[in-house]
Design an enzyme around this catalytic site. Structure first.
Site, PDB file in Angstrom:
ATOM      1  N   LYS A  49      19.275  45.435 -52.273  1.00  0.00           N
ATOM      2  CA  LYS A  49      17.926  45.358 -52.940  1.00  0.00           C
ATOM      3  C   LYS A  49      16.792  45.574 -52.041  1.00  0.00           C
ATOM      4  O   LYS A  49      16.993  45.837 -51.001  1.00  0.00           O
ATOM      5  CB  LYS A  49      17.872  44.078 -53.633  1.00  0.00           C
TER       6      LYS A  49
HETATM    7  C1  LIG Z   1      21.949  43.241 -58.518  1.00  0.00           C
HETATM    8  C2  LIG Z   1      21.787  42.932 -59.727  1.00  0.00           C
HETATM    9  C3  LIG Z   1      22.083  41.897 -60.339  1.00  0.00           C
HETATM   10  C4  LIG Z   1      22.724  40.542 -59.586  1.00  0.00           C
HETATM   11  O1  LIG Z   1      21.934  40.178 -58.728  1.00  0.00           O
HETATM   12  P1  LIG Z   1      23.002  39.232 -57.629  1.00  0.00           P
HETATM   13  O2  LIG Z   1      21.842  38.729 -56.504  1.00  0.00           O
HETATM   14  O3  LIG Z   1      23.877  40.077 -56.699  1.00  0.00           O
HETATM   15  O4  LIG Z   1      23.537  38.199 -58.222  1.00  0.00           O
HETATM   16  C5  LIG Z   1      21.838  41.328 -61.656  1.00  0.00           C
HETATM   17  N1  LIG Z   1      21.248  42.253 -62.325  1.00  0.00           N
HETATM   18  C6  LIG Z   1      21.231  43.562 -61.799  1.00  0.00           C
HETATM   19  C7  LIG Z   1      20.523  44.956 -63.086  1.00  0.00           C
HETATM   20  C8  LIG Z   1      21.173  43.918 -60.713  1.00  0.00           C
HETATM   21  O5  LIG Z   1      21.258  44.908 -60.021  1.00  0.00           O
END
Ligand SMILES: *Cc1c(COP(=O)(O)O)cnc(C)c1O
Length: 384
Positions: A185
């Site tokens: 991210k």
């Molecule tokens: C990465 C992601 C998540 C989950 O995030 P985590 O921190 O890995 O639990 C949820 N929704 C979307 C759209 C994502 O890309």
């Protein structure tokens, strides 16, 4: 011709201050939830302009606890896009409710408000829009639907830390905004997430639910302010963030605008380089809105070109470039087909995207040479 080392997709940029802070944290003897988590929460709520922020160990946890805090459970329906990551829908299921999929718009890839409207029943309790790839969802239309039908809105901002819609920050439209600091991210803590809200009761409930359902958190429990007994008020979860993670996040957050600017440059260079290829480029940024430049997705124009999307993926990995697919729509996966009886053909726009989409590396870590390697590899994939 192709680069010697494999370019990892979504590799984060980690700098010396976060390394020092993690070492400092380890040496302090306080690695669990404590002062660094508190600081990251303060910094994050200031960045977003929300009243409350609660740090958790993932965005999935943030979504799950938001749904529970909203009082949603068995018998309730929650509308989510089919064009998203599994966690968006799974969080609904973990709360005991039923995810109801909606199609996306073909150009923005964001949830289609008209399809939300069609999916509303007397069981619908909430909408979870995802700001896809960092482009703001159509929040005016979504909030109008929510208001009309008295629905909660939980924004999945996993792609959207820096996103704004018509001058307002993503995550501050709905009742809850949920963020991810997962390794790929825009900013990272290894694993990590955050909920923001303006509702004090929701914030308190999420804090309690995230740490075993205990009425006081560990920081107060073991502080030098005197021993305090805790009471268990819910069967809670183990979702708290720890200081070792927050140590990374504090410094990542301080560089968020710098990283954003770098990804914007890469984005614009890609747009320029690919404009004559048989691909659809990402849709332009909406007026008065801010894109977070989380994912750069190309749609292979399979009507104009012989290679399939999967052949393109192979040609990229052969050239040592890591790529991603965001996403194969959820209703095409076996679990949701088996459990909720979805089938191919149910969501034409999401399927059209699922069959054509590829994400190429977009990270503040990319050097100019890396970016040139990606561009060359994409061009080669069409010309070989
Ligand atoms: C990465 C992601 C998540 C989950 O995030 P985590 O921190 O890995 O639990 C949820 N929704 C979307 C759209 C994502 O890309």
């Amino acid at each position: 011709m192709s680069r010697k080392d494999f370019l990892v997709f979504g590799s984060p940029k980690i700098e010396q201050p976060e390394i020092d802070e993690v070492v400092d944290c380890l040496k302090s003897g306080w690695i669990g939830t404590g002062p660094k988590v508190h600081q990251l929460e303060q910094d994050f709520k200031q960045y977003k302009g929300s009243k409350y922020a609660v740090a958790l160990n993932s965005c999935t946890a943030a979504l799950h606890l938001s749904i529970l805090a909203a009082g949603i459970g068995p018998g309730d329906e929650v509308i989510v896009p089919t064009m998203t990551f599994a966690a968006t829908a799974n969080a609904v299921i973990h709360a005991g409710a039923t995810p109801i999929f909606a199609d996306c718009q073909k150009d923005t890839m964001n949830i289609d408000p008209d399809d939300i409207q069609r999916k509303i029943t007397n069981k619908t309790k909430a909408i979870i829009p995802v700001h896809f790839a960092g482009a703001a969802a159509d929040m005016d239309a979504i909030m109008a639907i929510a208001k009309k039908h008295n629905l909660k809105v939980i924004e999945d901002c996993a792609h959207a830390i820096e996103t704004e819609y018509r001058g307002r920050k993503a995550g501050t439209f709905g009742d809850f905004g949920c963020f991810s600091f997962y390794v790929t991210k825009n900013i990272v803590t290894g694993e990590g997430g955050m909920v923001i809200t303006d509702n004090e009761e929701y914030a308190n409930q999420i804090k309690i639910l995230g740490l075993h359902g205990m009425s006081r958190d560990a920081w107060e429990r073991f502080s030098d302010k005197g021993f305090k007994h805790y009471q268990v008020v819910y069967a809670g979860f183990k979702y708290n963030m720890m200081d070792m993670q927050a140590a990374i996040g504090i410094h990542q957050l301080s560089r968020i605008e710098k990283y954003w600017l770098r990804r914007k440059q890469v984005w614009e260079k890609y747009n320029q380089a690919f404009k004559d290829l048989p691909v659809y480029l990402p849709s332009p940024v909406e007026p008065d809105s801010r894109h977070s430049y989380h994912l750069y997705t190309l749609l292979i124009d399979t009507d104009k070109v012989k290679i399939s999307r999967d052949e393109f993926l192979n040609k990229m990995t052969e050239q040592n470039i890591g790529i991603g697919v965001h996403y194969i729509a959820l209703h095409s996966h076996p679990f949701y087909q088996k459990t909720y009886l979805y089938k191919e053909g149910d969501f034409p726009n999401a399927e059209w995207i699922s069959n054509r989409t590829v994400s190429i590396p977009l990270s503040a870590k990319l050097s100019e040479d890396d970016v040139d390697d990606v561009i060359e590899a994409v061009q080669n994939a069409f010309h070989s």
